[in-house]
Design an enzyme around this catalytic site. Structure first.
Site, PDB file in Angstrom:
ATOM      1  N   SER A   1     -31.548  32.548   7.713  1.00 20.33           N
ATOM      2  CA  SER A   1     -32.637  33.072   6.835  1.00 20.33           C
ATOM      3  C   SER A   1     -33.695  31.803   6.296  1.00 20.33           C
ATOM      4  O   SER A   1     -33.145  30.764   6.546  1.00 20.33           O
ATOM      5  CB  SER A   1     -31.903  33.681   5.517  1.00 20.33           C
ATOM      6  OG  SER A   1     -32.807  33.882   4.529  1.00 20.33           O
TER       7      SER A   1
ATOM      8  N   TYR B   1     -25.876  33.113  -1.524  1.00 21.55           N
ATOM      9  CA  TYR B   1     -26.406  33.470  -0.100  1.00 21.55           C
ATOM     10  C   TYR B   1     -27.032  32.026   0.486  1.00 21.55           C
ATOM     11  O   TYR B   1     -26.889  31.732   1.614  1.00 21.55           O
ATOM     12  CB  TYR B   1     -27.558  34.330  -0.463  1.00 21.55           C
ATOM     13  CG  TYR B   1     -28.241  35.043   0.872  1.00 21.55           C
ATOM     14  CD1 TYR B   1     -27.616  36.120   1.548  1.00 21.55           C
ATOM     15  CD2 TYR B   1     -29.421  34.421   1.389  1.00 21.55           C
ATOM     16  CE1 TYR B   1     -28.199  36.504   2.593  1.00 21.55           C
ATOM     17  CE2 TYR B   1     -30.241  35.119   2.274  1.00 21.55           C
ATOM     18  CZ  TYR B   1     -29.600  36.152   2.926  1.00 21.55           C
ATOM     19  OH  TYR B   1     -30.202  36.631   4.017  1.00 21.55           O
TER      20      TYR B   1
HETATM   21  N1  LIG Z   1     -33.616  41.723   5.059  1.00 18.90           N
HETATM   22  C1  LIG Z   1     -34.097  40.522   4.699  1.00 18.90           C
HETATM   23  O1  LIG Z   1     -35.333  40.346   3.759  1.00 18.90           O
HETATM   24  C2  LIG Z   1     -33.375  39.295   5.278  1.00 18.90           C
HETATM   25  C3  LIG Z   1     -34.207  38.230   5.500  1.00 18.90           C
HETATM   26  C4  LIG Z   1     -33.431  36.792   5.889  1.00 18.90           C
HETATM   27  C5  LIG Z   1     -32.205  37.159   6.638  1.00 18.90           C
HETATM   28  N2  LIG Z   1     -31.566  38.422   6.658  1.00 18.90           N
HETATM   29  C6  LIG Z   1     -30.265  38.363   7.457  1.00 18.90           C
HETATM   30  O2  LIG Z   1     -30.315  39.425   8.398  1.00 18.90           O
HETATM   31  C7  LIG Z   1     -29.455  39.987   8.832  1.00 18.90           C
HETATM   32  C8  LIG Z   1     -29.508  41.339   9.049  1.00 18.90           C
HETATM   33  O3  LIG Z   1     -29.696  42.214   7.789  1.00 18.90           O
HETATM   34  P1  LIG Z   1     -30.818  43.274   7.773  1.00 18.90           P
HETATM   35  O4  LIG Z   1     -31.961  42.932   6.968  1.00 18.90           O
HETATM   36  O5  LIG Z   1     -30.621  43.886   8.953  1.00 18.90           O
HETATM   37  O6  LIG Z   1     -29.767  44.147   6.561  1.00 18.90           O
HETATM   38  P2  LIG Z   1     -29.121  45.584   6.628  1.00 18.90           P
HETATM   39  O7  LIG Z   1     -28.406  45.700   5.426  1.00 18.90           O
HETATM   40  O8  LIG Z   1     -30.097  46.518   6.829  1.00 18.90           O
HETATM   41  O9  LIG Z   1     -28.278  45.459   7.776  1.00 18.90           O
HETATM   42  C9  LIG Z   1     -26.985  44.585   7.799  1.00 18.90           C
HETATM   43  C10 LIG Z   1     -25.972  45.368   8.613  1.00 18.90           C
HETATM   44  O10 LIG Z   1     -24.850  44.535   8.648  1.00 18.90           O
HETATM   45  C11 LIG Z   1     -23.820  45.272   8.505  1.00 18.90           C
HETATM   46  N3  LIG Z   1     -22.465  44.319   7.956  1.00 18.90           N
HETATM   47  C12 LIG Z   1     -22.534  43.970   6.630  1.00 18.90           C
HETATM   48  N4  LIG Z   1     -21.459  43.302   6.646  1.00 18.90           N
HETATM   49  C13 LIG Z   1     -20.629  43.583   7.540  1.00 18.90           C
HETATM   50  C14 LIG Z   1     -19.417  42.959   7.974  1.00 18.90           C
HETATM   51  N5  LIG Z   1     -18.409  42.353   7.126  1.00 18.90           N
HETATM   52  N6  LIG Z   1     -18.906  43.356   9.367  1.00 18.90           N
HETATM   53  C15 LIG Z   1     -19.626  44.040  10.204  1.00 18.90           C
HETATM   54  N7  LIG Z   1     -20.898  44.562   9.721  1.00 18.90           N
HETATM   55  C16 LIG Z   1     -21.419  44.143   8.495  1.00 18.90           C
HETATM   56  C17 LIG Z   1     -24.168  46.510   7.321  1.00 18.90           C
HETATM   57  O11 LIG Z   1     -23.312  47.371   7.629  1.00 18.90           O
HETATM   58  C18 LIG Z   1     -25.549  46.852   7.847  1.00 18.90           C
HETATM   59  O12 LIG Z   1     -25.608  47.476   9.030  1.00 18.90           O
HETATM   60  C19 LIG Z   1     -28.174  39.550   7.586  1.00 18.90           C
HETATM   61  O13 LIG Z   1     -27.496  38.641   8.042  1.00 18.90           O
HETATM   62  C20 LIG Z   1     -29.222  39.076   6.749  1.00 18.90           C
HETATM   63  O14 LIG Z   1     -28.545  38.106   5.871  1.00 18.90           O
HETATM   64  C21 LIG Z   1     -32.060  39.536   6.343  1.00 18.90           C
END
Ligand SMILES: NC(=O)c1ccc[n+]([C@@H]2O[C@H](COP(=O)([O-])OP(=O)(O)OC[C@H]3O[C@@H](n4cnc5c(N)ncnc54)[C@H](O)[C@@H]3O)[C@@H](O)[C@H]2O)c1
Length: 277
Positions: A156, A169
């Site tokens: 991130s 985080y």
């Molecule tokens: N959305 C943002 O603004 C953002 C910004 C920077 C980084 N991220 C990172 O991107 C990645 C994806 O997030 P996203 O934005 O798609 O969010 P999201 O919540 O839409 O998707 C995350 C997915 O990961 C799954 N998940 C969570 N914990 C898990 C576990 N223990 N085992 C298996 N699956 C698990 C969830 O069920 C979900 O389907 C994450 O690592 C998040 O930290 C997100």
């Protein structure tokens, strides 16, 4: 089949929705078969609604709609044995493994680090840091069998600088950079490249949820995305509040493909200029 990752097999965690689904679909569009895993249930501390088994099935349908093969499993990345069984089974069915996208993660909002409950801290480290390590650990034997591969870890902007209210985080996502660099130096001689992507705000349920709206707009009774957008925009140099999942997928695809064949150990922001501020 033509494509930038044609004939390869990619293992994507957190694939039920959001960025993980987008990565699976984008890689499939460019010719990869997919091993897609997700926990498919919620977290007590997380403001985002739970992903469901139906969400994961929809990801599988999207991949199949592209004429690519897909194997799915409902697995928690904290559970090494279950994760290993899922990857081993996926590789047995699809024949090989070339690409790993350790994307699964949670976002929880917390008080200051010195006031944070141990449970909240531990859950974050277990999922967003240890889960990434376990994902790579299960995959490496298969990459070695195939003569190499590409690993992309989802960090991130919070893995490169700090935000308030998310100290746990920030720590986990900075830790992902340490994992990425360590794996990169250890596995490089075996022809395995390891890089991390650093998204800014992405338009997924992890960000676009009621608790985030209320955190950023405590002045409003019922804030929504339109109220959050101007605040999110202040983080960026480009005039946008957030990026879409596909913007991260395009970076993942590049790092996974042979176009990046000599790129390893890199932290790649997809951040609309957030790191410039
Ligand atoms: N959305 C943002 O603004 C953002 C910004 C920077 C980084 N991220 C990172 O991107 C990645 C994806 O997030 P996203 O934005 O798609 O969010 P999201 O919540 O839409 O998707 C995350 C997915 O990961 C799954 N998940 C969570 N914990 C898990 C576990 N223990 N085992 C298996 N699956 C698990 C969830 O069920 C979900 O389907 C994450 O690592 C998040 O930290 C997100």
């Amino acid at each position: 089949m033509a494509g930038r990752v044609a004939g390869k097999v990619a293992f994507v965690t957190g694939a039920a929705r959001g960025q993980g689904r987008s990565h699976a679909v984008r890689l499939a569009q460019e010719g990869a078969d997919i091993i897609a895993v997700d926990i498919c249930r919620g977290f007590d501390n997380s403001p985002a609604p739970a992903a469901s088994p139906e969400d994961l099935a929809e990801t599988a349908d999207l991949v199949k709609g592209l004429d690519r093969r897909v194997v799915t499993a409902e697995v928690d990345v904290r559970d090494y044995e279950a994760l290993k069984a899922a990857v081993d089974s996926g590789v047995e069915q699809l024949g090989r493994l070339d690409i790993v996208v350790a994307n699964a993660g949670i976002g929880t909002i917390a008080p200051r680090l010195d006031r944070m409950d141990e449970d909240l801290w531990q859950e974050m480290i277990d999922v967003n840091l240890s889960g990434v390590w376990k994902t790579v650990k299960t995959a490496v034997p298969h990459l070695l069998s195939g003569g190499g591969g590409s690993i992309v870890l989802t960090s991130s902007v919070a893995g490169l600088k700090a935000y308030t209210h998310t100290g746990h985080y920030n720590a986990a996502k900075h830790g992902v950079v340490g994992l990425m660099r360590s794996f990169a130096v250890e596995l490089g001689p075996k022809n395995i490249r390891v890089n991390s992507v650093h998204p800014t705000h992405v338009n997924t349920p992890l960000l676009i949820n009621d608790m985030t709206f209320r955190l950023f707009r405590p002045d409003l009774e019922n804030p929504g995305p339109d109220d959050l957008a101007p605040i999110c925009q202040t983080f960026h140099t480009l005039p946008i509040p957030w990026v879409n999942a596909e913007d991260i997928s395009n970076a993942v695809l590049f790092l996974a493909s042979d176009e990046a064949r000599y790129i390893t150990g890199v932290t790649l922001p997809v951040d609309a200029g957030s790191c410039l501020k």
